[in-house]
Design a protein around this motif. Structure first.
Motif, PDB file in Angstrom:
ATOM      1  N   LEU A   1      50.034  32.741  36.775  1.00  0.00           N
ATOM      2  CA  LEU A   1      49.677  34.165  36.721  1.00  0.00           C
ATOM      3  C   LEU A   1      50.389  34.893  35.585  1.00  0.00           C
ATOM      4  O   LEU A   1      49.832  35.824  35.007  1.00  0.00           O
ATOM      5  N   HIS A   2      51.604  34.446  35.248  1.00  0.00           N
ATOM      6  CA  HIS A   2      52.317  35.094  34.137  1.00  0.00           C
ATOM      7  C   HIS A   2      51.590  34.899  32.806  1.00  0.00           C
ATOM      8  O   HIS A   2      51.880  35.602  31.843  1.00  0.00           O
ATOM      9  N   THR A   3      50.688  33.946  32.742  1.00  0.00           N
ATOM     10  CA  THR A   3      49.887  33.796  31.520  1.00  0.00           C
ATOM     11  C   THR A   3      48.466  34.342  31.688  1.00  0.00           C
ATOM     12  O   THR A   3      47.957  35.071  30.834  1.00  0.00           O
ATOM     13  N   LEU A   4      47.825  33.982  32.800  1.00  0.00           N
ATOM     14  CA  LEU A   4      46.409  34.360  32.949  1.00  0.00           C
ATOM     15  C   LEU A   4      46.217  35.873  33.031  1.00  0.00           C
ATOM     16  O   LEU A   4      45.264  36.419  32.468  1.00  0.00           O
ATOM     17  N   ILE A   5      47.126  36.555  33.717  1.00  0.00           N
ATOM     18  CA  ILE A   5      46.944  38.008  33.869  1.00  0.00           C
ATOM     19  C   ILE A   5      47.043  38.719  32.514  1.00  0.00           C
ATOM     20  O   ILE A   5      46.159  39.507  32.170  1.00  0.00           O
ATOM     21  N   PRO A   6      48.076  38.445  31.700  1.00  0.00           N
ATOM     22  CA  PRO A   6      48.081  39.093  30.370  1.00  0.00           C
ATOM     23  C   PRO A   6      46.846  38.749  29.546  1.00  0.00           C
ATOM     24  O   PRO A   6      46.322  39.611  28.829  1.00  0.00           O
ATOM     25  N   LEU A   7      46.353  37.512  29.653  1.00  0.00           N
ATOM     26  CA  LEU A   7      45.159  37.162  28.867  1.00  0.00           C
ATOM     27  C   LEU A   7      43.924  37.901  29.388  1.00  0.00           C
ATOM     28  O   LEU A   7      43.091  38.360  28.605  1.00  0.00           O
ATOM     29  N   MET A   8      43.823  38.042  30.703  1.00  0.00           N
ATOM     30  CA  MET A   8      42.694  38.801  31.258  1.00  0.00           C
ATOM     31  C   MET A   8      42.763  40.257  30.785  1.00  0.00           C
ATOM     32  O   MET A   8      41.749  40.859  30.450  1.00  0.00           O
TER      33      MET A   8
END
Ligand code: UDP
Length: 411
Positions: A54-61
């Motif tokens: 989530l620490h990566t996917l959320i910023p990318l979203m």
């Protein structure tokens, strides 16, 4: 529930790792979904694979134009004792679910549900069993609900599965790492298969400078010039850390200078960690070539990164496993991996190509020894592993599949 803050990330920085048609499709979906309001809910903002993702996917979203919140449920420690038992039972362990357990689960779900307001989100992704009960007590309005299960539920304890399944009827879709994890009779119609991913630019996985590497190795206490094998994982019985020590001891008879690194973190939603950590220290005894390290000794992403790079072999000797990000993390660093033949590990390790799949301590000794004996084989396997991750297990592929899922659910 508490809101978790994330760092900013830009899709642009990931372009070197993406095929142009995948990038194009991500951009197209982003323009269709701009402004979509998405909520992720899970049980912890630190420790374990879900928080890592989530620490990566959320910023990318967010960078794709979506409005995304991440909330973590609030609960007393007894609740996390119960949900860890649930986690274990859903992976097949014998246990009983009492009325008291059911009441505790219901009450915590209810308390956290009171933070949800109708009309606030278009999509909510609820991760794993801990927050699964929220929709039964919250008014999500017209929000589409997704249950993302990260664990292997293919042969669960029936009582726990039935209890959980009772909550699933509120959801519009479920996402599993492997479709086979969804049980017959699951009360969700739409099942998606989306494997997890690693972030090639995070401190955990990016290239390290010489100085960073040296500093990290000092922190890990490794003696340079002597071979190292490593397992990185939460202190959890399913990760079989004692089995790793057994395998190391056998290997040590042949490879006299071998060092073993066992790096584990204490996730706030995993109360078993301390017990396993203590057992592991006792089991390792006075052998100073075994290092048991954790986030409490300030062993963090860069040290994990360095350990996975310096190791001759990375082990992931799990007995049950949802996916095991640690496998892809090691493969990305061109390190061969010996992993348990369970859950998502065979998705990543192709036996004899980029590592070996094992069923026992004896297998682990045999195959790890083979790689330690043959640097040419290790190099070849490392290169193959890197290619597999590049193709299948980077965050950009994962992001794309989530965007497709969101489009399906909102169309
Ligand atoms: N991890 C870490 N430090 C530790 C132990 C684990 O950073 O001491 C990370 C590990 O690198 C990986 C994640 O936590 O990114 C664990 O994810 P995995 O899918 O392997 O297992 P899970 O904990 O979700 O069962």
């Amino acid at each position: 529930m508490k809101t978790t803050q994330v760092q900013r990330k830009s899709l642009k920085d990931y372009e070197p790792f993406i095929e142009s048609d995948l990038l194009e499709s991500i951009l197209q979906l982003s323009s269709e979904l701009r402004g979509l309001r998405v909520l992720h809910v899970n049980a912890t903002s630190f420790g374990g694979g879900v928080a890592e993702i989530l620490h990566t996917l959320i910023p990318l979203m967010k960078d794709c134009g979506l409005t995304v919140d991440w909330k973590v449920i609030d609960a007393p420690s007894q609740f996390f004792d119960l949900t860890k038992r649930m986690h274990n039972a859903l992976q097949g362990k014998e246990d009983r679910l009492s009325d008291e357990d059911r009441n505790l689960f219901k009450n915590v779900s209810k308390d956290n549900a009171s933070f949800i307001k109708p009309g606030e989100y278009d999509i909510a992704v609820i991760h794993d069993p801990q927050p699964v009960g929220l929709p039964a007590f919250a008014d999500f309005g017209s929000c589409r609900l997704v249950w993302r299960c990260h664990i292997d539920t293919s042969s669960p304890n029936r009582v726990f599965w039935d209890y959980l399944n009772g909550f699933l009827s509120y959801y519009n879709a479920a996402v599993f790492t492997l479709k086979d994890y969804a049980k017959d009779g699951i009360s969700i119609d739409k099942i998606y298969e989306i494997p997890p991913s690693i972030d090639p630019l995070s401190n955990k996985n990016r290239e390290l400078s010489k100085e960073e590497m040296q500093q990290a190795l000092r922190k890990l206490g490794i003696e340079s010039g002597k071979p190292v094998i490593t397992q990185v994982s939460r202190f959890d019985p399913w990760k079989d850390p004692l089995g790793v020590v057994d395998a190391y001891r056998k290997l040590k008879e042949r490879f006299r200078e071998l060092q073993l690194l066992l790096i584990g973190s204490m996730a706030s939603d995993d109360p078993e960690g301390w017990k396993i950590y203590e057992d592991l220290l006792r089991y390792s005894g006075m052998d100073y070539d075994i290092k048991v390290l954790s986030n409490f000794q300030n062993i963090s992403d860069i040290e994990v990164n360095a350990a996975q790079r310096v190791s001759k072999v990375v082990l992931q000797k799990s007995l049950r496993e949802g996916f095991a990000l640690t496998v892809s993390e090691a493969m990305w660093k061109k390190t061969p991996v010996v992993g348990g033949n369970v859950g998502g590990i065979p998705l990543q390790i192709h036996h004899g190509i980029n590592g070996y799949l094992v069923e026992s301590v004896e297998d682990t000794v045999e195959y790890t020894g083979r790689i330690l004996d043959d640097p040419g084989l290790a190099k070849e396997m490392g290169n193959k592993g890197y290619e597999i991750v590049k193709k299948d297990f980077l965050s950009t592929r994962h992001l794309h599949q989530y965007l497709q899922l969101f489009r399906d659910l909102t169309n």
